[in-house]
Motif scaffolding. Structure first.
Motif, PDB file in Angstrom:
ATOM      1  N   UNK A   6      53.679  91.129  79.697  1.00  0.00           N
ATOM      2  CA  UNK A   6      52.603  91.133  80.698  1.00  0.00           C
ATOM      3  C   UNK A   6      53.116  90.493  81.991  1.00  0.00           C
ATOM      4  N   UNK A   7      52.869  91.142  83.115  1.00  0.00           N
ATOM      5  CA  UNK A   7      53.375  90.679  84.404  1.00  0.00           C
ATOM      6  C   UNK A   7      52.964  89.237  84.679  1.00  0.00           C
ATOM      7  N   UNK A   8      51.690  88.919  84.426  1.00  0.00           N
ATOM      8  CA  UNK A   8      51.184  87.595  84.782  1.00  0.00           C
ATOM      9  C   UNK A   8      51.784  86.499  83.898  1.00  0.00           C
ATOM     10  N   UNK A   9      52.085  86.825  82.643  1.00  0.00           N
ATOM     11  CA  UNK A   9      52.745  85.857  81.756  1.00  0.00           C
ATOM     12  C   UNK A   9      54.171  85.631  82.229  1.00  0.00           C
ATOM     13  N   UNK A  10      54.885  86.725  82.479  1.00  0.00           N
ATOM     14  CA  UNK A  10      56.287  86.626  82.885  1.00  0.00           C
ATOM     15  C   UNK A  10      56.460  85.781  84.142  1.00  0.00           C
ATOM     16  N   UNK A  11      55.546  85.945  85.090  1.00  0.00           N
ATOM     17  CA  UNK A  11      55.711  85.301  86.389  1.00  0.00           C
ATOM     18  C   UNK A  11      55.066  83.926  86.493  1.00  0.00           C
ATOM     19  N   UNK A  12      54.221  83.555  85.525  1.00  0.00           N
ATOM     20  CA  UNK A  12      53.406  82.342  85.691  1.00  0.00           C
ATOM     21  C   UNK A  12      53.558  81.303  84.598  1.00  0.00           C
ATOM     22  N   UNK A  13      54.269  81.630  83.534  1.00  0.00           N
ATOM     23  CA  UNK A  13      54.365  80.711  82.397  1.00  0.00           C
ATOM     24  C   UNK A  13      55.809  80.265  82.216  1.00  0.00           C
ATOM     25  N   UNK A  14      56.014  78.972  81.977  1.00  0.00           N
ATOM     26  CA  UNK A  14      57.357  78.452  81.766  1.00  0.00           C
ATOM     27  C   UNK A  14      57.910  77.807  83.019  1.00  0.00           C
ATOM     28  N   UNK A  15      59.126  77.308  82.915  1.00  0.00           N
ATOM     29  CA  UNK A  15      59.781  76.633  84.041  1.00  0.00           C
ATOM     30  C   UNK A  15      61.215  77.144  84.168  1.00  0.00           C
ATOM     31  N   UNK A  16      61.849  76.907  85.322  1.00  0.00           N
ATOM     32  CA  UNK A  16      63.237  77.355  85.496  1.00  0.00           C
ATOM     33  C   UNK A  16      64.189  76.729  84.487  1.00  0.00           C
ATOM     34  N   UNK A  17      65.178  77.508  84.098  1.00  0.00           N
ATOM     35  CA  UNK A  17      66.184  77.065  83.131  1.00  0.00           C
ATOM     36  C   UNK A  17      66.840  75.754  83.542  1.00  0.00           C
ATOM     37  N   UNK A  18      67.171  75.628  84.830  1.00  0.00           N
ATOM     38  CA  UNK A  18      67.939  74.485  85.306  1.00  0.00           C
ATOM     39  C   UNK A  18      67.221  73.161  85.027  1.00  0.00           C
ATOM     40  N   UNK A  19      65.912  73.142  85.285  1.00  0.00           N
ATOM     41  CA  UNK A  19      65.141  71.907  85.095  1.00  0.00           C
ATOM     42  C   UNK A  19      65.045  71.548  83.620  1.00  0.00           C
ATOM     43  N   UNK A  20      64.788  72.565  82.787  1.00  0.00           N
ATOM     44  CA  UNK A  20      64.680  72.309  81.347  1.00  0.00           C
ATOM     45  C   UNK A  20      66.007  71.845  80.774  1.00  0.00           C
ATOM     46  N   UNK A  21      67.092  72.482  81.184  1.00  0.00           N
ATOM     47  CA  UNK A  21      68.424  72.124  80.683  1.00  0.00           C
ATOM     48  C   UNK A  21      68.753  70.670  80.989  1.00  0.00           C
ATOM     49  N   UNK A  22      68.557  70.251  82.237  1.00  0.00           N
ATOM     50  CA  UNK A  22      68.885  68.882  82.627  1.00  0.00           C
ATOM     51  C   UNK A  22      68.085  67.878  81.808  1.00  0.00           C
ATOM     52  N   UNK A  23      66.808  68.171  81.572  1.00  0.00           N
ATOM     53  CA  UNK A  23      65.956  67.258  80.831  1.00  0.00           C
ATOM     54  C   UNK A  23      66.307  67.214  79.338  1.00  0.00           C
ATOM     55  N   UNK A  24      66.607  68.383  78.765  1.00  0.00           N
ATOM     56  CA  UNK A  24      66.968  68.425  77.339  1.00  0.00           C
ATOM     57  C   UNK A  24      68.266  67.672  77.098  1.00  0.00           C
ATOM     58  N   UNK A  25      69.277  67.958  77.915  1.00  0.00           N
ATOM     59  CA  UNK A  25      70.564  67.273  77.758  1.00  0.00           C
ATOM     60  C   UNK A  25      70.397  65.760  77.887  1.00  0.00           C
ATOM     61  N   UNK A  26      69.633  65.324  78.874  1.00  0.00           N
ATOM     62  CA  UNK A  26      69.457  63.886  79.089  1.00  0.00           C
ATOM     63  C   UNK A  26      68.672  63.247  77.953  1.00  0.00           C
ATOM     64  N   UNK A  27      67.641  63.930  77.471  1.00  0.00           N
ATOM     65  CA  UNK A  27      66.831  63.385  76.369  1.00  0.00           C
ATOM     66  C   UNK A  27      67.684  63.202  75.112  1.00  0.00           C
ATOM     67  N   UNK A  28      68.502  64.181  74.786  1.00  0.00           N
ATOM     68  CA  UNK A  28      69.341  64.077  73.590  1.00  0.00           C
ATOM     69  C   UNK A  28      70.395  62.982  73.748  1.00  0.00           C
ATOM     70  N   UNK A  29      70.900  62.811  74.968  1.00  0.00           N
ATOM     71  CA  UNK A  29      71.859  61.729  75.223  1.00  0.00           C
ATOM     72  C   UNK A  29      71.164  60.366  75.096  1.00  0.00           C
ATOM     73  N   UNK A  30      69.983  60.254  75.673  1.00  0.00           N
ATOM     74  CA  UNK A  30      69.247  58.986  75.615  1.00  0.00           C
ATOM     75  C   UNK A  30      68.925  58.588  74.175  1.00  0.00           C
ATOM     76  N   UNK A  31      68.691  59.577  73.331  1.00  0.00           N
ATOM     77  CA  UNK A  31      68.363  59.300  71.931  1.00  0.00           C
ATOM     78  C   UNK A  31      69.603  59.171  71.059  1.00  0.00           C
ATOM     79  N   UNK A  32      70.779  59.392  71.658  1.00  0.00           N
ATOM     80  CA  UNK A  32      72.025  59.242  70.904  1.00  0.00           C
ATOM     81  C   UNK A  32      72.292  60.355  69.916  1.00  0.00           C
ATOM     82  N   UNK A  33      71.693  61.534  70.160  1.00  0.00           N
ATOM     83  CA  UNK A  33      71.858  62.645  69.212  1.00  0.00           C
ATOM     84  C   UNK A  33      72.423  63.901  69.894  1.00  0.00           C
TER      85      UNK A  33
END
Length: 507
Positions: free
Chosen positions: A349-376
């Motif tokens: 659906x056009x509206x789902x594709x364009x309006x839901x979720x966040x850019x890869x770059x922001x999610x990647x930086x946060x996931x990598x940092x969270x796993x590092x902070x937790x030592x895993x």
């Protein structure tokens, strides 16, 4: 009195009648019935409302008499009520249906890759010439131990620590999930052949694996999605790794739909569904409603594959992706795959594709940092997808914390896709997202595989050049090394989320 909402079209086909030789190549090449020949008048006519802007006709026209133009300028200029908004309302007023589209979001979301620049070495840390010195792009995906023990014997140094299952990539780029049915067999085979030649992997998506492609199993990642299409013990056993698909970037939180007209006899055998029936994937896995449920499936798949293959979990990039990824890793996943808002699809659906979720770059930086902070962080590898367009995007993704990337649209563009976004119609003029035998023959697996190999070869060379410019001789040295990146034109908040300094700031 009946009232019909006017139908606006997106493209207009202009033809120079004096240059046209009536060869009818355009008529034969168009799969959307937007071009036809009138024998009585000896003229070729166009139905502009049917044109999708795939550029097949003008590409193959021997006299270059065809020009495809985008329509929209006829609307009164208005920033808010632009042609895109007006056309969408018009379509829904006529049909009462959900707007569908293919490929990734074309809305003007910020592309963070384009606001990140890479560092380079100068004097104190000289650059490396990849043409004259060894440069290592080899990457291993899977859980890494907290520490290792080695033993020095007369036969040499041996590793005493038992490693978890890994998959080995000669280049840190894999072909993302594209299911059999959404793309045809010829394209699936081309991806498999290219992955084998380049020493990397391709992902089956949720469509199962055609029996003729089992020979490429050592370069195949198989997917287990909510519909469980084509999932059986042989399918799991032939693979190099197994991926549980929870979500994807183009449609987070919703299921999938392969129209019945794309379910041919061969697709039906592979997916294990009736010919001509719609393949509907539920939004959730009906056996997963918690991290504990996910853990059960992860270990069920490990048990089914004798603990010999890494298990990946794919999620869409959403606001709380970092916390979700932490739970996934603690549940036993060996790989976390993140798919951002620019990720593509055969239908959404056009509206789902364009309006839901966040850019890869922001999610990647946060996931990598969270796993590092937790030592895993060493417990799982991170693979990112969604809008990777070139080798620079790959380098930036790895420096932000990824182990490797998935590409899909880039791979399809390499074999001819013009991103007309009509994949869901099953009439792809370039023979990619269609199972029509006449159209599918437009893709020769050997030639398509050669183009894919060329693409990855070129990107690999550029990655080596960039690594050398940074004074690094191995991709491992770049992973998560955000000091080698700087942001440009970003707010302090964006820089903080990405974990970057602004261009001009020193070490």
């Amino acid at each position: 009195m009946l009232y019909k909402t006017p139908t606006y079209y997106e493209f207009k086909v202009e033809r120079d009648d004096e240059r046209c030789i009536r060869c009818q190549v355009c008529v034969r090449q168009c799969s959307y019935n937007s071009t036809f020949y009138n024998a009585e008048e000896d003229r070729i006519f166009n139905i502009d409302a049917n044109c999708v802007g795939c550029h097949r006709c003008d590409t193959y026209c021997p006299t270059d008499c065809i020009t495809i133009k985008r329509v929209g300028e006829n609307f009164k200029e208005n920033t808010n009520w632009n042609s895109w908004a007006i056309r969408n309302i018009n379509k829904q007023a006529n049909t009462g249906g959900i707007l569908l589209t293919g490929m990734g979001s074309d809305r003007p979301h910020r592309i963070y890759w384009d606001h990140i620049v890479v560092d380079a070495s100068q004097v104190t840390n000289p650059s490396i010439d990849p043409l004259r010195e060894p440069m290592e792009l080899k990457t291993y995906l899977g859980r890494k131990p907290d520490s290792i023990e080695i033993e020095d014997t007369k036969k040499g140094i041996t590793l005493k620590t038992k490693l978890a299952p890994q998959i080995e990539l000669n280049v840190p780029i894999m072909f993302s999930a594209m299911s059999y049915g959404a793309i045809n067999y010829n394209v699936c085979e081309a991806l498999a052949m290219a992955a084998e030649k380049m020493g990397t992997y391709y992902n089956t998506g949720e469509g199962g694996l055609h029996k003729n492609l089992y020979k490429y199993g050592k370069n195949t990642i198989v997917q287990v999605a909510s519909g469980r299409f084509g999932v059986h013990l042989d399918y799991l056993g032939v693979s190099a790794a197994v991926e549980i698909k929870i979500g994807q970037g183009a449609k987070p939180g919703i299921g999938g739909h392969l129209p019945g007209e794309k379910v041919t006899e061969e697709v039906s055998k592979t997916r294990m569904i009736p010919v001509g029936s719609d393949a509907l994937s539920p939004a959730p896995h009906h056996d997963i409603y918690s991290i504990e449920d996910l853990r059960q499936l992860i270990y069920a798949l490990k048990e089914a594959t004798n603990y010999e293959k890494p298990i990946s979990v794919k999620i869409a990039a959403v606001h709380n992706a970092a916390a979700i990824a932490s739970g996934i890793v603690r549940a036993g996943a060996d790989i976390v795959a993140l798919d951002g808002i620019r990720g593509s699809t055969g239908a959404a659906p056009v509206m789902i594709r364009d309006s839901v979720g966040i850019p890869t770059e922001l999610a990647l930086a946060q996931v990598d940092q969270r796993l590092r902070d937790e030592g895993i962080r060493n417990w799982a590898s991170i693979v990112v997808a969604g809008g990777i367009r070139n080798s620079a995007d790959v380098v930036k993704a790895i420096a932000l914390g990824a182990d490797a990337v998935y590409i899909a649209t880039s791979a399809l563009v390499a074999i001819g896709c013009t991103v007309c976004q009509k994949c869901y119609l099953g009439k792809c003029a370039w023979g990619i997202t269609t199972n029509d035998p006449y159209l599918a023959r437009r893709q020769n697996p050997e030639l398509a595989a050669e183009k894919l190999v060329n693409l990855l070869t070129a990107w690999s060379r550029e990655i080596k050049e960039m690594l050398g410019g940074m004074g690094l001789n191995a991709i491992e040295s770049l992973r998560g090394n955000r000091e080698r990146l700087r942001g440009m034109g970003l707010s302090d908040r964006e820089l903080k989320i990405l974990g970057l300094k602004h261009a001009g700031e020193g070490m």
